[in-house]
Design an enzyme around this catalytic site. Structure first.
Site, PDB file in Angstrom:
ATOM      1  N   SER A 493       3.141  -6.546  -3.850  1.00  0.00           N
ATOM      2  CA  SER A 493       2.882  -5.266  -3.185  1.00  0.00           C
ATOM      3  C   SER A 493       3.839  -5.004  -2.034  1.00  0.00           C
ATOM      4  O   SER A 493       5.006  -4.727  -2.236  1.00  0.00           O
ATOM      5  CB  SER A 493       1.420  -5.204  -2.728  1.00  0.00           C
ATOM      6  OG  SER A 493       0.563  -5.206  -3.839  1.00  0.00           O
ATOM      7  N   ASP A 504      18.161  -3.374  -2.215  1.00  0.00           N
ATOM      8  CA  ASP A 504      18.825  -2.125  -2.595  1.00  0.00           C
ATOM      9  C   ASP A 504      19.872  -1.702  -1.563  1.00  0.00           C
ATOM     10  O   ASP A 504      20.954  -1.204  -1.924  1.00  0.00           O
ATOM     11  CB  ASP A 504      17.793  -1.008  -2.771  1.00  0.00           C
ATOM     12  CG  ASP A 504      16.987  -1.162  -4.053  1.00  0.00           C
ATOM     13  OD1 ASP A 504      17.432  -1.913  -4.934  1.00  0.00           O
ATOM     14  OD2 ASP A 504      15.913  -0.543  -4.166  1.00  0.00           O
ATOM     15  N   LYS A 518       3.325  -6.248  -8.757  1.00  0.00           N
ATOM     16  CA  LYS A 518       2.211  -5.329  -8.510  1.00  0.00           C
ATOM     17  C   LYS A 518       2.754  -4.059  -7.872  1.00  0.00           C
ATOM     18  O   LYS A 518       2.980  -3.992  -6.677  1.00  0.00           O
ATOM     19  CB  LYS A 518       1.177  -5.993  -7.601  1.00  0.00           C
ATOM     20  CG  LYS A 518       0.059  -5.066  -7.142  1.00  0.00           C
ATOM     21  CD  LYS A 518      -0.794  -4.595  -8.315  1.00  0.00           C
ATOM     22  CE  LYS A 518      -2.023  -3.862  -7.823  1.00  0.00           C
ATOM     23  NZ  LYS A 518      -1.727  -2.625  -7.097  1.00  0.00           N
TER      24      LYS A 518
END
Length: 723
Positions: A493, A504, A518
Site C-alpha cells: 500500500s 519513477d 496491494k
C-alpha cells in the site's frame, strides 16, 4: 475517506494490517484481523447449541442481500454483473469457505447444489439466500458424522511402520466420491494427528484425550453458528467471487468493530489468519510483545493456548479463528502462553515450542520511525550511511483533530531523523520499508515530498473513471543526497506508493524483493443509509472503489514494485501477496502524469557488484537456503505416516536451518541462543534477530556506497515532459 483509502481492512487498523487471507481459505479474515491484535471486544465465543430449526434466512438478511447487490452494481471498481456464471462461482467459494480441505462434503452434495445454480442469480437479485442455509444444514450434519467416525478411530491402535502417505492439504483435491473415501481420509487424518503429538513427546493417554477434545470441539463450534454467521459467511464468499478485498460485516461484527475503535490496542501484537483448521501467524506488529520476543515468526501455527504462567494448555486446532483470538486477547500486563508449530515443521511433523508473552498496549511510539548509522560499509570504509526504519505510515489523527500542533506523524518524525543524520555527516540515506504494510495516504505523499522538490506522487482512479493526482505539498526538498529504499514481499500500500514514486523520479534506488501488490482502495459503507427510516440494522460493506496508479502510469496492483536491484531469497513470489489471491484485480495502466526525473545511475554495474558480494555472503546464503526450504515445505501437500521417516525429515530440516543460522551468527561474532533453555535469554535473542535483520540493510548500504563512490553523491536533474 482519503485517510482510509490505503487501508486493506477497515479504518484505523488497516494501516497495520495489509495482507488479505490466502486463496481458497476461510473468509473470516475481516473479524480475524480486527481481533487478532488482541483488542478487547465483547466475547466472541457463544457456547450455545443453535437449533437447526432456526437456521433459515430472516427478512433482515433478505433486505441486506438486495441492498448489497445494488451497492456492488453502482459503486464497485470492477464491473459487476449478477448472472448464472457468477452465482455458480459464488457457490464454489461458499463450499470452499465452509470446507476448505474438502474433508466433509461429498461430491454428490456439490453437484446437487450446483445443479440449481442456473436460477440462483434470479434468487439473489430478490435477496433470497435459502440455498446458503440449505448447504450449511447439510454441512453441519456432515461434520457430526465425521466427528463420530474420528472418535471411533481413537479406540484403535495405530501402526506407524506401514509405508503410507497422508494428503494433509486437499484444497485442490477432488471432492470425496462416497463415504468409503471419506472414511479412508479421516482414518489417515486421525493417524496423522496422533503421530504429530507422538513426535512432540506426548504419551498415549494424553494424545487420545487431547484429540477427543479436539474433534468434539469441531462439532461443538459448528453447532454455535447462528443465522447471522451463516449469512455473513455466504455473503463474503459471494463478494469475494468478485474481488478479494470486498467484505460484509454483520450487525454484531460491526458492533465489535466500533467497540475496538474506542479502546486501546492491547494484546500480543500479531495478525492471525485461518488456514484450514489451524490458526497461523500472518505477521507480527512492530512494538508488540510477539515481535519483541523474537520467538514468534510468520508462518508459525498456534496449536495451544494457556492463561497465566501455569495455566493448562487448550488444544485450539479446529477452532474458529474468532474463538482462538478470544483466548489470546486479554488485559494489559497479563500472561498468555502459546504452543507454536514452526513453519519449517508443518509437514515434517516437528517440534512444538512454548512461548510466554505479556500482553501489552501497542503504542504509536513503538511504531515510530527510528534511525541509526552504518559507519564505513566494508566496500567503502570512508563512507557513512544513515538508515531510517519506517515500520508504518502513521498519523495521530486524534491529536490532529484536537488541534495539537505537535501531533506525531511519519513525515514529521522522518524529517527530524534526516536532519539529525545530516548533522552526523552521513553520505547517503537508506529508507527501510520492509514489513511496512501501509497507512495514511497523506503520509505517503508528504514523505515522498521530503526527497523531491515538487510534483505528483500517485494517481487515484475511481469506479467512475475519474482520476485524481496526489501531489507533494511542500515545494522544497529536505534531503537531496544519495538515497536508497529497501522493500520486501510484505511492503504494501503506502510503502508501494512511496517506493514507486522514488523509483519513477529516479530519485533513489529501490532494493530488495518485489512488493506485496496491494493497489486497490477500500471504503466503508453503512448499508442502513440505503433504507432510510427503517430501524433494521443491515450491517456494513467494505467496498473496493478505486485503484492506485504510479505517476509513470502503471498500477501498484498485483505486480507491486519491482526493485531496481532484486534480492533472490528463494521464495516463490507467485504464492504470496496479491498475486496469490483469487479474483484479484489485474494490473493496468493509465496516462502518465507530468513530472521531472533525476539522472540515472548505472544499474547494471551496481547489480553486478551486488550479485558478486551476495553470492559469497554467508548471511545471504543462509536467507536463500531458508527461503528455498520454506518454499519447498509450502508446496508439499503430503506427509509420511511412518514414524521413523517423519522424525528423520523433521530433524533434518530443523538441523539444516539451525546449523546454517548458527554458522552465520558466529561469523558475526554472535553466539547462538539456546531456544530450549529455561529461562531463555531474551536480550541475547533480540540481539541475534537484529544481526539477521541487518543482512539485507548492510548490502543496501554497500550498494549506496557504490553509488556515492562512482558519482560522488552528485545528483543532476533534468526535465521530462510527458504527452
Amino acid at each position: 475517506m482519503k485517510e482510509f483509502a490505503l487501508r486493506p481492512v477497515l479504518g484505523w487498523l488497516a494501516a497495520r494490517l495489509p495482507q488479505p487471507c490466502p486463496p481458497k481459505r476461510s473468509f473470516s479474515l475481516l473479524l480475524a484481523l480486527l481481533i487478532a491484535l488482541g483488542t478487547t471486544l465483547n466475547a466472541v465465543a457463544r457456547p450455545v447449541d443453535v437449533s437447526l430449526a432456526t437456521l433459515f434466512p430472516t427478512e433482515r438478511q433478505t433486505k441486506t442481500a438486495v441492498v448489497i447487490n445494488k451497492v456492488l452494481e453502482r459503486f464497485h471498481y470492477r464491473d459487476f454483473q449478477l448472472n448464472p456464471a457468477f452465482a455458480t462461482d459464488a457457490l464454489h467459494h461458499y463450499f470452499e469457505a465452509l470446507d476448505p480441505n474438502r474433508s466433509f462434503f461429498l461430491e454428490r452434495d456439490i453437484k446437487r447444489f450446483l445443479g440449481s445454480a442456473n436460477k440462483l442469480d434470479d434468487e439473489l437479485i430478490q435477496g433470497r439466500v435459502d440455498v446458503a442455509f440449505d448447504i450449511f444444514r447439510v454441512y453441519r450434519m456432515r461434520v457430526d458424522n465425521r466427528v463420530e467416525f474420528a472418535l471411533g478411530q481413537l479406540q484403535q491402535n495405530f501402526d506407524f511402520q506401514q509405508p503410507e502417505q497422508y494428503q494433509f492439504d486437499r484444497a485442490e483435491a477432488p471432492w470425496p466420491q462416497n463415504e468409503a473415501e471419506l472414511n479412508q481420509l479421516w482414518r489417515q487424518r486421525v493417524k496423522n494427528d496422533y503421530l504429530t503429538l507422538k513426535l512432540a513427546d506426548k504419551d498415549d493417554a494424553d494424545i487420545r484425550k487431547q484429540l477427543r477434545k479436539r474433534y468434539e470441539g469441531i462439532s461443538r463450534r459448528i453447532h454455535q453458528f447462528d443465522a447471522d454467521d451463516v449469512f455473513q459467511t455466504f455473503v463474503n464468499a459471494y463478494t469475494q467471487s468478485l474481488e478479494p478485498h470486498t467484505a460484509y460485516m454483520s450487525p454484531s461484527t460491526s458492533e465489535n468493530f466500533d467497540i475496538s475503535m474506542r479502546l486501546s490496542l492491547e494484546g500480543i501484537g500479531a495478525v492471525l489468519r485461518a488456514d484450514n483448521e489451524y490458526t497461523v501467524i500472518q505477521r507480527t506488529i512492530p512494538g508488540g510483545p510477539a515481535r519483541q520476543s523474537g520467538l514468534v515468526q510468520t508462518g508459525d501455527k498456534i496449536v495451544g493456548v494457556a492463561q497465566g504462567v501455569d495455566g493448562d494448555f487448550e488444544d485450539v486446532i479446529g477452532w474458529r479463528l474468532q474463538d482462538v483470538v478470544d483466548k489470546i486477547r486479554g488485559p494489559k500486563g497479563s500472561v498468555v502462553r502459546l504452543q507454536l508449530l514452526p513453519k519449517a515443521g508443518l509437514s515434517g511433523g516437528g517440534h512444538m515450542r512454548e512461548v510466554s508473552l505479556v500482553r501489552n498496549e501497542i503504542k504509536l511510539e513503538d511504531q515510530a520511525a527510528k534511525s541509526y548509522v552504518i559507519d564505513g560499509p566494508d566496500n567503502a570504509r570512508d563512507v557513512k550511511i544513515g538508515v531510517i526504519e519506517v515500520p508504518a505510515f502513521y498519523r495521530d489523527f486524534r491529536a490532529e483533530s484536537a488541534g495539537r500542533k505537535n501531533f506525531r506523524s511519519t513525515t514529521r518524525d522522518v524529517r527530524t531523523l534526516v536532519t539529525e543524520l545530516e548533522q552526523q555527516g552521513v553520505d547517503g540515506i537508506v529508507i527501510d520499508l520492509r514489513g511496512n504494510g501501509g497507512g495514511s495516504l497523506t503520509e505517503a505523499t508528504s514523505l515522498t515530498g521530503l526527497f523531491i522538490k515538487e510534483g505528483p506522487v500517485v494517481q487515484v482512479k475511481d469506479s467512475f473513471g475519474k482520476i485524481e493526482v496526489e501531489t507533494d505539498p511542500d515545494p522544497d526538498a529536505l534531503y537531496s543526497g544519495p538515497l536508497a529504499v529497501i522493500v520486501d514481499r510484505n511492503s504494501a500500500s503506502a510503502s508501494e506508493i512511496f517506493a514507486g514514486a522514488i523509483q519513477d523520479y529516479g530519485r533513489g534506488i529501490v532494493i530488495g524483493e518485489p512488493t506485496f501488490g496491494k493497489g486497490t482502495v477500500q471504503t466503508l459503507i453503512d448499508l442502513n443509509r440505503y433504507v432510510p427510516g427503517d430501524n433494521i440494522d443491515l450491517g456494513r460493506l467494505r467496498l473496493t472503489m478505486a485503484e492506485f496508479f504510479r505517476i509513470s502510469g502503471g498500477s501498484t496492483q498485483l505486480k507491486g514494485v519491482e526493485p531496481d536491484i532484486a534480492f533472490d531469497l528463494g521464495y516463490d513470489s507467485d504464492d504470496h501477496g496479491e498475486r496469490s489471491l483469487d479474483n484479484a484485480l489485474p494490473w493496468g495502466t493509465i496516462r502518465p502524469a507530468d513530472y521531472q526525473t533525476f539522472t540515472g545511475v548505472d544499474l547494471n554495474w551496481l547489480r553486478s557488484r551486488s550479485a558478486a558480494r551476495t553470492a559469497k555472503d554467508p548471511g545471504f546464503q543462509m536467507l536463500t537456503h531458508q527461503g528455498r526450504m520454506l518454499t519447498e515445505i509450502e508446496k508439499q501437500n503430503k506427509v509420511s505416516l511412518r514414524e521413523d521417516e517423519r522424525r528423520f525429515e523433521s530433524e533434518r530440516r530443523d538441523k539444516a536451518l539451525k546449523d546454517e543460522r548458527n554458522a552465520f551468527l558466529r561469523t558475526r561474532g554472535v553466539e547462538p541462543v539456546d531456544e530450549k533453555a529455561d529461562p531463555i535469554d531474551e536480550e541475547a535473542l533480540e540481539k541475534q534477530q537484529e544481526v539477521i535483520d541487518a543482512i539485507q540493510v548492510d548490502e543496501a548500504a554497500r550498494i549506496l556506497a557504490d553509488v556515492i563512490k562512482r558519482q560522488g553523491g552528485a545528483e543532476q536533474r533534468r526535465s521530462v515532459m510527458r504527452d
